[in-house]
Design a protein around this motif. Structure first.
Motif: not given
Length: 307
Positions: A298-304, A272-285, A39-45
């Motif tokens: 971005v609506n939902g989570k960005v994931v590598l 009763k909880f729906l995970p929302i993945v907005s977009k996925t990217f390969k690790l190298e990206y 999972g990518i989070n704002p703290i990473d940036m």
């Protein structure tokens, strides 16, 4: 193994993919995880750009990433909670942008069976933050009114679902496609903040969850009832405004321990909880993925995805 590193502080140009040794376990209570998704989070940036130097300094080169899902590849001699082959979620705080990561078993939990690896990598920080704001600090109760900023985002969306499950009346702010998503996640009302002045359409709120900070935060004080709370995960709120409006306002740090995720995991397993993945990217990206998240909207989570 392949890993993503920051060479120094700066823009996404400092991100590079490198070959490094598979990490060794540092204690008998560690596990080694073959990473499947991150999972990518704002703290990473924020770490990459040097904004966290004073409170969270890091040694360069640095492998980012605080949450991952994967498969247990090795266990320390003292590990009692997991075995080889278990599918898990790890709350690592760092080092998860890689093909393998180590973690203490106390910061690992079994992946809910019905979740994909990318969904599993999207929930740890979001649920932990929602639980911290709404319940540990906010003391949200059934029947209370909560305003959640960014109800279509990863953290805001988790807050909407968890607040609704607790019996609160949920008002969310969103824009664009986030309006429909916040409604889908259970918000009783959704305010399009680009079309409406929030201070004129919301009032008598018990708890406001601020996920953005900045100039917009001042408006949030106006919607609270006297004695209400404004809790921010972005910046320390103005104490002058808190006094002016007779409310409590403070910054909340997220508790992402497995214990604090239990309520959210129970909701997932109960459907009763729906995970929302907005977009996925390969690790190298990873650099492109971080820029995509940083651009906003971005609506939902960005994931590598890790191979």
């Amino acid at each position: 193994m392949k890993a993503i590193q920051y060479r120094t502080y700066g823009s996404s140009d400092v991100i590079e993919q490198v070959e490094v040794p598979i990490p060794s376990m540092q204690s008998e209570n560690d596990v080694l995880i073959k990473v499947k998704a991150v999972g990518i989070n704002p703290i990473d940036m924020k770490i990459r750009m040097g904004f966290m130097k004073q409170i969270r300094p890091v040694e360069m080169p640095f492998v980012p990433g605080g949450e991952a899902s994967g498969i247990i590849a090795a266990v320390g001699a003292g590990v009692t909670k997991f075995k080889l082959g278990d599918e898990v979620i790890a709350l690592t705080k760092k080092n998860s942008y890689a093909q393998y990561v180590t973690a203490n078993e106390n910061f690992v939990l079994l992946k809910p069976k019905d979740l994909s690896f990318e969904e599993a990598a999207s929930i740890g920080v979001s649920i932990g933050t929602a639980q911290s704001v709404l319940f540990l600090e906010g003391k949200l109760e059934k029947g209370q009114k909560v305003l959640i900023q960014g109800g279509g985002g990863a953290v805001g969306g988790a807050m909407v679902q968890m607040a609704k499950a607790a019996g609160a009346y949920v008002i969310a702010t969103a824009s664009g496609e986030g309006v429909a998503l916040a409604k889908k996640l259970g918000a009783d009302e959704v305010i399009d903040y680009k079309l409406n002045d929030i201070a004129t359409v919301a009032k008598d709120i018990d708890l406001v969850a601020d996920t953005a900070g900045g100039d917009a935060q001042a408006k949030l004080f106006q919607v609270l009832k006297p004695g209400g709370k404004l809790l921010s995960i972005a910046i320390q709120p103005s104490q002058d405004l808190a006094g002016q409006y007779n409310v409590m306002a403070y910054f909340v740090a997220s508790d992402i321990s497995p214990e604090n995720l239990k309520q959210g995991i129970d909701l997932i397993e109960a459907g009763k909880f729906l995970p929302i993945v907005s977009k996925t990217f390969k690790l190298e990206y990873a650099a492109i993925a971080q820029d995509f998240l940083a651009a906003g909207g971005v609506n939902g989570k960005v994931v590598l995805l890790v191979e």
